[in-house]
Scaffold this motif. Sequence first.
Motif, PDB file in Angstrom:
ATOM      1  N   ALA A  80       0.839  -1.196   0.000  1.00  0.00           N
ATOM      2  CA  ALA A  80       0.000   0.000   0.000  1.00  0.00           C
ATOM      3  C   ALA A  80       0.880   1.254   0.000  1.00  0.00           C
ATOM      4  O   ALA A  80       2.090   1.192   0.190  1.00  0.00           O
ATOM      5  N   SER A  81       0.242   2.400  -0.203  1.00  0.00           N
ATOM      6  CA  SER A  81       0.989   3.661  -0.303  1.00  0.00           C
ATOM      7  C   SER A  81       1.687   4.019   1.003  1.00  0.00           C
ATOM      8  O   SER A  81       2.693   4.732   1.011  1.00  0.00           O
TER       9      SER A  81
ATOM     10  N   TYR B  53       1.369  -3.822   3.930  1.00  0.00           N
ATOM     11  CA  TYR B  53       0.820  -4.780   2.968  1.00  0.00           C
ATOM     12  C   TYR B  53      -0.658  -4.996   3.246  1.00  0.00           C
ATOM     13  O   TYR B  53      -1.105  -4.976   4.404  1.00  0.00           O
ATOM     14  N   ARG B  54      -1.440  -5.211   2.181  1.00  0.00           N
ATOM     15  CA  ARG B  54      -2.849  -5.554   2.289  1.00  0.00           C
ATOM     16  C   ARG B  54      -3.004  -6.990   1.785  1.00  0.00           C
ATOM     17  O   ARG B  54      -2.715  -7.280   0.618  1.00  0.00           O
TER      18      ARG B  54
ATOM     19  N   ALA C 264      -0.404  -5.884   7.247  1.00  0.00           N
ATOM     20  CA  ALA C 264       0.856  -6.398   7.782  1.00  0.00           C
ATOM     21  C   ALA C 264       1.915  -5.318   7.581  1.00  0.00           C
ATOM     22  O   ALA C 264       2.010  -4.725   6.501  1.00  0.00           O
ATOM     23  N   ARG C 265       2.676  -5.042   8.603  1.00  0.00           N
ATOM     24  CA  ARG C 265       3.683  -3.980   8.526  1.00  0.00           C
ATOM     25  C   ARG C 265       4.886  -4.456   7.731  1.00  0.00           C
ATOM     26  O   ARG C 265       5.238  -5.639   7.725  1.00  0.00           O
ATOM     27  N   ALA C 266       5.545  -3.516   7.048  1.00  0.00           N
ATOM     28  CA  ALA C 266       6.688  -3.856   6.203  1.00  0.00           C
ATOM     29  C   ALA C 266       7.812  -4.494   7.013  1.00  0.00           C
ATOM     30  O   ALA C 266       8.505  -5.402   6.530  1.00  0.00           O
TER      31      ALA C 266
END
Length: 386
Positions: free
Chosen positions: A136-137, A141-142, A212-214
């Motif tokens: 995502a921007s 993550y989606r 979910a975080r990078a």
Amino acid sequence: MEFGFTAEDEAFRLEARGWLARHVEGEQDRRTWERTLGKAGWIGLGWGAGGYGNRTATLTQQVVWAEEYARSGAPSRSGHIGENLLAPTLLAQGSEEQKARFLPPIAVGEELWCQGYSEPGAGSDLAGVRTKAERASDGTYRITGQKIWTSLAHEADWCFVLARTEAESRRHHGLSFLLVAMDQPGRVEVRPIRQLTGTSDFNEVFFDGAHARAEHVVGGEGAGWKVAMSLLGFERGVSTLAQQIGFAGELGRVVEAAVRSGAVRDPVVRERLVRQWAELRVMRWNALRTLGGSAGAGGAGAPSVSKLLWGGWHQRLGELAMQVRGAGASVGPREWAPSSPYELDALQHLFLFSRADTIYGGSDQVQRTIIAERVLGLPREPKGVV
């Protein structure tokens, strides 16, 4: 092979046995039990001296703990996926930040995990996963897709998810290993799967734009297949020996049933009982040989050999349990009546649940393919051949 227990191991055994005797008592809430284990330092014995809140133990002491735990009648673990699968993977593949964030809560029993691997159409063929994780921007993550046969998803706080982060990628390319929080209402849905036994040990999990975080991608984007295979290598370690203690108890109950029913007088039944006992001993020595690092005992084929041995053995034990019971095996422990619903006893549950033993955790066919191709170097089976 040299695999014995030292005086220090036996002292450790007495400590473990004494603690379990003082703390195991009847039905217990499994999450509370995990915290009890964590507070006493019994979680993560094999992690090494990493400063993550767990005590350290040698390999033989880990075996001692696993065996004593199984003998004690302690509750089945709801934290074993985090302790025995995710934690060793993070220790081997994770960043220092990931270890510091996720290992301490596992060590104290505060956060429970489930495994997001299998999907409809991508169970034994794990490389066929279709769950997507799009960047995502904001850098997160989606995740969108479905996982199935997810053990303990209904209890878990987190799920490690194998997802496709590269659009149009195929097979084992373009996959990533993401750590995903389960508490995302509207984005993560868990649906229990009712089994033949009447219980729901497995679940379907639906991700609909879950975040979910990078920094929660283990090994980096695109390294998911490597990380996933690393994790599978930890799946059948010391816990295999504890599993065999449970198997021995089940075999004992089958022998008792054979004596009660008179089936033990049949020479064919006696031969099957002895064979089950002998094969269980073989499984134990194979597990000890593998853990002991004997020449030729490890490698890519060791987990597959272990799964083939215990899956078939346990399934045959379930069949034998029904054989020694005779016609009574088809009747519940209480006389059936409309006001007294049919219930399963322990041996009936063993038979029905063990039907899946040669499928879940990697089917027998897949295990034999791994041994044939990765260990024996045989030619790969042509694709598309029926």
